[in-house]
Design a protein around this motif. Structure first.
Motif, PDB file in Angstrom:
ATOM      1  N   GLY A  57       0.930  -0.997   0.033  1.00 53.01           N
ATOM      2  CA  GLY A  57       0.109   0.206   0.340  1.00 53.01           C
ATOM      3  C   GLY A  57       1.207   1.356   0.017  1.00 53.01           C
ATOM      4  N   GLU A  58       0.075   1.649   0.182  1.00 51.18           N
ATOM      5  CA  GLU A  58       0.783   3.868  -0.191  1.00 51.18           C
ATOM      6  C   GLU A  58       1.872   3.726   1.792  1.00 51.18           C
ATOM      7  OE1 GLU A  58      -1.255   8.025  -0.239  1.00 51.18           O
ATOM      8  OE2 GLU A  58      -1.746   6.522  -1.873  1.00 51.18           O
ATOM      9  N   GLU A  59       1.113   3.678   2.461  1.00 46.73           N
ATOM     10  CA  GLU A  59       1.895   3.810   3.772  1.00 46.73           C
ATOM     11  C   GLU A  59       3.174   3.127   3.918  1.00 46.73           C
ATOM     12  OE1 GLU A  59       0.108   0.232   4.457  1.00 46.73           O
ATOM     13  OE2 GLU A  59      -0.818   2.013   3.526  1.00 46.73           O
ATOM     14  N   THR A  60       3.561   2.013   2.972  1.00 48.54           N
ATOM     15  CA  THR A  60       4.895   0.940   3.120  1.00 48.54           C
ATOM     16  C   THR A  60       5.771   1.406   1.495  1.00 48.54           C
ATOM     17  OG1 THR A  60       3.721  -0.346   1.527  1.00 48.54           O
ATOM     18  CG2 THR A  60       4.304  -0.898   4.002  1.00 48.54           C
ATOM     19  N   GLY A  61       4.856   2.094   0.762  1.00 52.91           N
ATOM     20  CA  GLY A  61       5.699   2.611  -0.670  1.00 52.91           C
ATOM     21  C   GLY A  61       7.258   3.347  -0.010  1.00 52.91           C
ATOM     22  N   GLU A  62       7.007   3.814   0.930  1.00 60.40           N
ATOM     23  CA  GLU A  62       7.960   4.789   1.542  1.00 60.40           C
ATOM     24  C   GLU A  62       9.682   4.403   1.548  1.00 60.40           C
ATOM     25  OE1 GLU A  62       6.753   8.543   3.559  1.00 60.40           O
ATOM     26  OE2 GLU A  62       5.366   9.163   1.995  1.00 60.40           O
ATOM     27  N   CYS A  63       9.234   3.169   2.558  1.00 59.40           N
ATOM     28  CA  CYS A  63      10.199   2.773   3.402  1.00 59.40           C
ATOM     29  C   CYS A  63      11.181   1.471   2.594  1.00 59.40           C
ATOM     30  CB  CYS A  63      10.179   1.496   4.772  1.00 59.40           C
ATOM     31  SG  CYS A  63       8.409   0.740   4.997  1.00 59.40           S
ATOM     32  N   GLY A  64       9.761   0.872   1.460  1.00 62.46           N
ATOM     33  CA  GLY A  64      10.507  -0.315   0.384  1.00 62.46           C
ATOM     34  C   GLY A  64      11.495   0.049  -0.137  1.00 62.46           C
ATOM     35  N   LEU A  65      12.026   1.277  -1.085  1.00 63.17           N
ATOM     36  CA  LEU A  65      12.805   1.539  -1.466  1.00 63.17           C
ATOM     37  C   LEU A  65      14.192   1.308  -0.541  1.00 63.17           C
ATOM     38  CD1 LEU A  65      14.650   1.359  -4.478  1.00 63.17           C
ATOM     39  CD2 LEU A  65      14.009   3.146  -5.015  1.00 63.17           C
ATOM     40  N   PRO A  66      13.950   2.049   0.402  1.00 64.36           N
ATOM     41  CA  PRO A  66      15.560   2.084   1.884  1.00 64.36           C
ATOM     42  C   PRO A  66      15.592   1.330   1.969  1.00 64.36           C
ATOM     43  CG  PRO A  66      13.663   4.107   1.558  1.00 64.36           C
ATOM     44  CD  PRO A  66      13.825   3.492   0.284  1.00 64.36           C
ATOM     45  N   ALA A  67      15.400   0.189   2.195  1.00 63.86           N
ATOM     46  CA  ALA A  67      15.106  -1.398   2.744  1.00 63.86           C
ATOM     47  C   ALA A  67      15.892  -1.885   1.735  1.00 63.86           C
ATOM     48  CB  ALA A  67      13.800  -1.825   3.256  1.00 63.86           C
ATOM     49  N   VAL A  68      15.175  -2.327   0.986  1.00 64.78           N
ATOM     50  CA  VAL A  68      15.974  -3.144  -0.317  1.00 64.78           C
ATOM     51  C   VAL A  68      17.415  -2.941  -0.546  1.00 64.78           C
ATOM     52  CG1 VAL A  68      15.572  -3.559  -2.395  1.00 64.78           C
ATOM     53  CG2 VAL A  68      13.476  -3.711  -1.359  1.00 64.78           C
ATOM     54  N   ALA A  69      17.381  -1.117  -0.539  1.00 65.64           N
ATOM     55  CA  ALA A  69      18.857  -0.870  -0.863  1.00 65.64           C
ATOM     56  C   ALA A  69      19.928  -1.417   0.620  1.00 65.64           C
ATOM     57  CB  ALA A  69      18.695   0.821  -1.276  1.00 65.64           C
ATOM     58  N   GLY A  70      19.315  -0.712   1.588  1.00 64.01           N
ATOM     59  CA  GLY A  70      20.035  -0.451   2.341  1.00 64.01           C
ATOM     60  C   GLY A  70      20.547  -1.724   2.584  1.00 64.01           C
ATOM     61  N   SER A  71      19.633  -3.174   2.473  1.00 66.05           N
ATOM     62  CA  SER A  71      19.952  -4.585   2.612  1.00 66.05           C
ATOM     63  C   SER A  71      20.668  -5.297   1.726  1.00 66.05           C
ATOM     64  CB  SER A  71      18.761  -5.584   2.860  1.00 66.05           C
ATOM     65  OG  SER A  71      17.489  -5.444   1.630  1.00 66.05           O
ATOM     66  N   ALA A  72      20.627  -4.380   0.645  1.00 67.66           N
ATOM     67  CA  ALA A  72      22.215  -4.934  -0.623  1.00 67.66           C
ATOM     68  C   ALA A  72      23.363  -4.642  -0.235  1.00 67.66           C
ATOM     69  CB  ALA A  72      21.361  -4.144  -1.975  1.00 67.66           C
TER      70      ALA A  72
END
Length: 127
Positions: free
Chosen positions: A1-16
């Motif tokens: 949803g919209e409330e999780t869209g903001e943290c999705g890319l930083p979480a993936v980038a940080g874990s990568a």
């Protein structure tokens, strides 16, 4: 949803980034085994044929802890969880996969700390 869209890319980038850095560090540690053999050994007078420390053997012995614990569990699992949560995109997925990612990252961090201590204990008497 919209409330999780903001943290999705930083979480993936940080874990990568974490996965790449952890794997690079693990490779460096494994390749450094030969460097320790250049340190001059002194011997225990009660065991004159046995070196006080065998740092190169310590590097080899900790390979499963370093690669399975720190790299696979601590870096790859969180990355996979973040990618899976981002694909699903809903808050429930982030709660489930995010929880697994945090626990795996914590377990991997502990494994990495144990590897640090193993390396330090193998050469502490030289300093």
């Amino acid at each position: 949803g919209e409330e999780t869209g903001e943290c999705g890319l930083p979480a993936v980038a940080g874990s990568a980034i974490g996965a790449v850095c952890t794997a690079a560090y693990a490779a460096f540690i494994q390749l450094s085994a030969g460097a320790f053999s250049q340190v001059g050994y002194y011997f225990d007078p009660t065991h004159p044929t046995k070196a006080v420390a065998d740092a190169a053997a310590t590097v080899g012995a900790q390979a499963p802890l370093l690669w399975l614990g720190a790299v696979v569990v601590g870096a790859v699992v969180p990355l996979v969880c973040c990618v899976a949560a981002r694909k699903k995109g809903d808050a429930a997925s982030w709660k489930l996969f995010g929880g697994v990612a945090v626990v795996a990252a914590l377990a991997g961090a502990i494994c990495l700390r144990v590897a640090f201590y193993n390396m330090g204990l193998s050469v502490f008497m030289f300093y």
